[in-house]
Structures are given as C-alpha cells and as structure tokens.
Design a protein around this motif. Sequence first.
Motif, PDB file in Angstrom:
ATOM      1  N   ILE A   1       0.655  -1.040  -0.069  1.00  0.00           N
ATOM      2  CA  ILE A   1      -0.078  -0.057  -0.019  1.00  0.00           C
ATOM      3  C   ILE A   1       0.906   1.366  -0.143  1.00  0.00           C
ATOM      4  CG2 ILE A   1      -1.880  -1.058   1.053  1.00  0.00           C
ATOM      5  CD1 ILE A   1      -1.171   0.012   3.879  1.00  0.00           C
ATOM      6  N   GLU A   2       0.107   2.366  -0.634  1.00  0.00           N
ATOM      7  CA  GLU A   2       1.101   3.582  -0.671  1.00  0.00           C
ATOM      8  C   GLU A   2       0.299   4.603   0.166  1.00  0.00           C
ATOM      9  OE1 GLU A   2       2.702   6.662  -3.945  1.00  0.00           O
ATOM     10  OE2 GLU A   2       0.913   5.704  -4.331  1.00  0.00           O
ATOM     11  N   GLN A   3      -0.898   4.990  -0.137  1.00  0.00           N
ATOM     12  CA  GLN A   3      -1.394   6.031   0.676  1.00  0.00           C
ATOM     13  C   GLN A   3      -2.513   5.687   1.649  1.00  0.00           C
ATOM     14  OE1 GLN A   3      -2.649   9.061  -2.005  1.00  0.00           O
ATOM     15  NE2 GLN A   3      -0.534   9.167  -2.942  1.00  0.00           N
ATOM     16  N   ASP A   4      -2.885   4.257   1.928  1.00  0.00           N
ATOM     17  CA  ASP A   4      -3.735   3.896   2.628  1.00  0.00           C
ATOM     18  C   ASP A   4      -3.223   3.716   4.111  1.00  0.00           C
ATOM     19  OD1 ASP A   4      -6.423   3.398   1.055  1.00  0.00           O
ATOM     20  OD2 ASP A   4      -4.908   2.054   0.087  1.00  0.00           O
ATOM     21  N   ASP A   5      -3.940   4.160   5.106  1.00  0.00           N
ATOM     22  CA  ASP A   5      -3.489   3.620   6.461  1.00  0.00           C
ATOM     23  C   ASP A   5      -3.504   2.268   6.821  1.00  0.00           C
ATOM     24  OD1 ASP A   5      -3.496   3.255   9.482  1.00  0.00           O
ATOM     25  OD2 ASP A   5      -5.150   4.938   9.690  1.00  0.00           O
ATOM     26  N   PRO A   6      -2.202   1.826   7.208  1.00  0.00           N
ATOM     27  CA  PRO A   6      -2.057   0.349   7.470  1.00  0.00           C
ATOM     28  C   PRO A   6      -2.926  -0.281   8.491  1.00  0.00           C
ATOM     29  CG  PRO A   6      -0.001   1.472   7.730  1.00  0.00           C
ATOM     30  CD  PRO A   6      -1.080   2.414   7.399  1.00  0.00           C
ATOM     31  N   ILE A   7      -3.168   0.480   9.573  1.00  0.00           N
ATOM     32  CA  ILE A   7      -4.057  -0.069  10.748  1.00  0.00           C
ATOM     33  C   ILE A   7      -5.333  -0.410   9.950  1.00  0.00           C
ATOM     34  CG2 ILE A   7      -5.002   0.325  12.892  1.00  0.00           C
ATOM     35  CD1 ILE A   7      -2.318   1.608  13.524  1.00  0.00           C
ATOM     36  N   GLU A   8      -6.009   0.763   9.290  1.00  0.00           N
ATOM     37  CA  GLU A   8      -7.394   0.725   8.854  1.00  0.00           C
ATOM     38  C   GLU A   8      -7.289  -0.392   7.776  1.00  0.00           C
ATOM     39  OE1 GLU A   8     -10.897   3.418   6.708  1.00  0.00           O
ATOM     40  OE2 GLU A   8      -8.725   4.524   7.171  1.00  0.00           O
ATOM     41  N   PHE A   9      -6.321  -0.423   6.884  1.00  0.00           N
ATOM     42  CA  PHE A   9      -6.502  -1.616   5.930  1.00  0.00           C
ATOM     43  C   PHE A   9      -6.534  -2.844   6.555  1.00  0.00           C
ATOM     44  CE2 PHE A   9      -4.901  -3.751   2.282  1.00  0.00           C
ATOM     45  CZ  PHE A   9      -5.527  -2.883   1.113  1.00  0.00           C
ATOM     46  N   ARG A  10      -5.680  -2.935   7.547  1.00  0.00           N
ATOM     47  CA  ARG A  10      -5.770  -4.354   8.215  1.00  0.00           C
ATOM     48  C   ARG A  10      -7.049  -4.817   8.706  1.00  0.00           C
ATOM     49  NH1 ARG A  10      -4.444  -8.185   7.142  1.00  0.00           N
ATOM     50  NH2 ARG A  10      -2.466  -7.935   7.105  1.00  0.00           N
ATOM     51  N   LYS A  11      -7.925  -3.801   9.230  1.00  0.00           N
ATOM     52  CA  LYS A  11      -9.020  -3.680  10.166  1.00  0.00           C
ATOM     53  C   LYS A  11      -9.959  -4.420   8.907  1.00  0.00           C
ATOM     54  CE  LYS A  11     -12.797  -1.057  12.084  1.00  0.00           C
ATOM     55  NZ  LYS A  11     -13.168   0.178  12.077  1.00  0.00           N
ATOM     56  N   GLU A  12     -10.156  -3.561   7.927  1.00  0.00           N
ATOM     57  CA  GLU A  12     -11.011  -3.731   6.721  1.00  0.00           C
ATOM     58  C   GLU A  12     -10.867  -5.030   5.868  1.00  0.00           C
ATOM     59  OE1 GLU A  12     -13.949  -1.936   6.331  1.00  0.00           O
ATOM     60  OE2 GLU A  12     -13.264  -0.695   7.918  1.00  0.00           O
ATOM     61  N   LEU A  13      -9.641  -5.307   5.909  1.00  0.00           N
ATOM     62  CA  LEU A  13      -9.167  -6.641   4.840  1.00  0.00           C
ATOM     63  C   LEU A  13      -8.120  -7.616   5.568  1.00  0.00           C
ATOM     64  CD1 LEU A  13      -8.610  -4.812   1.326  1.00  0.00           C
ATOM     65  CD2 LEU A  13     -10.327  -6.444   1.966  1.00  0.00           C
ATOM     66  N   PRO A  14      -8.875  -8.073   6.801  1.00  0.00           N
ATOM     67  CA  PRO A  14      -7.838  -9.024   7.589  1.00  0.00           C
ATOM     68  C   PRO A  14      -7.505 -10.173   6.690  1.00  0.00           C
ATOM     69  CG  PRO A  14     -10.315  -9.241   8.042  1.00  0.00           C
ATOM     70  CD  PRO A  14     -10.224  -8.073   7.141  1.00  0.00           C
ATOM     71  N   ASN A  15      -7.805 -10.701   5.610  1.00  0.00           N
ATOM     72  CA  ASN A  15      -7.665 -11.814   4.933  1.00  0.00           C
ATOM     73  C   ASN A  15      -6.434 -11.243   3.946  1.00  0.00           C
ATOM     74  OD1 ASN A  15      -9.506 -10.024   3.287  1.00  0.00           O
ATOM     75  ND2 ASN A  15      -9.503 -11.548   1.731  1.00  0.00           N
ATOM     76  N   VAL A  16      -5.892  -9.954   3.794  1.00  0.00           N
ATOM     77  CA  VAL A  16      -5.143  -9.526   2.903  1.00  0.00           C
ATOM     78  C   VAL A  16      -3.668  -9.567   3.776  1.00  0.00           C
ATOM     79  CG1 VAL A  16      -4.449  -7.851   1.227  1.00  0.00           C
ATOM     80  CG2 VAL A  16      -6.628  -8.765   1.246  1.00  0.00           C
ATOM     81  N   ALA A  17      -2.420  -9.712   3.366  1.00  0.00           N
ATOM     82  CA  ALA A  17      -1.263  -9.300   4.043  1.00  0.00           C
ATOM     83  C   ALA A  17      -0.892  -7.924   3.336  1.00  0.00           C
ATOM     84  CB  ALA A  17      -0.033 -10.220   3.582  1.00  0.00           C
ATOM     85  N   ILE A  18      -0.128  -7.217   4.186  1.00  0.00           N
ATOM     86  CA  ILE A  18       0.077  -5.568   3.514  1.00  0.00           C
ATOM     87  C   ILE A  18       1.499  -5.630   4.003  1.00  0.00           C
ATOM     88  CG2 ILE A  18      -2.172  -4.637   3.994  1.00  0.00           C
ATOM     89  CD1 ILE A  18      -1.269  -3.383   6.641  1.00  0.00           C
ATOM     90  N   MET A  19       2.122  -4.701   3.049  1.00  0.00           N
ATOM     91  CA  MET A  19       3.564  -4.266   3.274  1.00  0.00           C
ATOM     92  C   MET A  19       3.458  -2.839   2.827  1.00  0.00           C
ATOM     93  SD  MET A  19       5.350  -6.266   0.140  1.00  0.00           S
ATOM     94  CE  MET A  19       6.849  -5.838   0.392  1.00  0.00           C
ATOM     95  N   GLY A  20       4.447  -2.113   3.150  1.00  0.00           N
ATOM     96  CA  GLY A  20       4.639  -0.694   2.843  1.00  0.00           C
ATOM     97  C   GLY A  20       3.840   0.075   4.222  1.00  0.00           C
ATOM     98  N   GLY A  21       3.029   1.116   3.707  1.00  0.00           N
ATOM     99  CA  GLY A  21       2.534   1.955   4.476  1.00  0.00           C
ATOM    100  C   GLY A  21       2.838   3.373   4.792  1.00  0.00           C
ATOM    101  N   LEU A  22       4.287   3.357   4.048  1.00  0.00           N
ATOM    102  CA  LEU A  22       4.633   4.755   4.165  1.00  0.00           C
ATOM    103  C   LEU A  22       4.405   5.543   2.819  1.00  0.00           C
ATOM    104  CD1 LEU A  22       8.149   3.788   5.576  1.00  0.00           C
ATOM    105  CD2 LEU A  22       6.470   4.774   6.882  1.00  0.00           C
ATOM    106  N   THR A  23       3.755   6.860   3.006  1.00  0.00           N
ATOM    107  CA  THR A  23       3.434   7.500   1.840  1.00  0.00           C
ATOM    108  C   THR A  23       4.803   8.055   1.372  1.00  0.00           C
ATOM    109  OG1 THR A  23       3.359   9.529   3.253  1.00  0.00           O
ATOM    110  CG2 THR A  23       1.194   8.268   2.878  1.00  0.00           C
TER     111      THR A  23
END
Length: 96
Positions: free
Chosen positions: A67-89
């Motif tokens: 992710i580029e511009q999404d909030d990683p905490i909100e992203f994790r909450k909304e899509l718990p089935n998806v792994a995330i990396m990044g999170g720094l704009t």
Amino acid sequence: MGNHAMMLAHNIMSPAQFERFYWPTLSRFIEAYDAKKMHIRSFTEGKTLGFKDYFKDFNKGTLTFHIEQDDPIEFRKELPNVAIMGGLTTTMLFSA
C-alpha cells in the motif's frame, strides 16, 4: 518466485468504470491464483481501501498489497484476509 500485479489506474476511474473495465480482468487473474493456492503481491498506487469490497472474499494467503497512501491499521481492520506491506506515503519518504 512471486507473482506480481500493479494497480495504478483505479485511482482515476469512477466506481462504474472500475467495475466495467478493470475488475473483470483483475478478478479472473486473482481467482485463478486463489484456486491454485498461489500468492500475488500487488503494488497499489494511491488509495485502494475504497475498493475493499472487491478483495474481502479471497482466501487468506492469496494477496499481499504493497500500500502507498492507505492507513495500514485501517487496511488491516477492513481486509484481515490480505497481507500488507509498505504503509509509508511517498511524502513521508521524501527528504529535502
């Protein structure tokens, strides 16, 4: 070896355009990998969380979003089935 997808145009499309032009091909791609229990890493330029409903039903372990511009905490909450990396704009990474 990883399989990669880029999501770039979604930020300039209306929801109707995304549904009509972008999602049919992307969903077939993801479904094919999901069915074979394979993994996709996707760089998602801009904000992607507005499209969360499209990705919530895929099996855990199928998708990693860089992710580029999404909030990683909100992203994790909304899509718990998806792994995330990044999170720094890009603004956070810029130094003068």
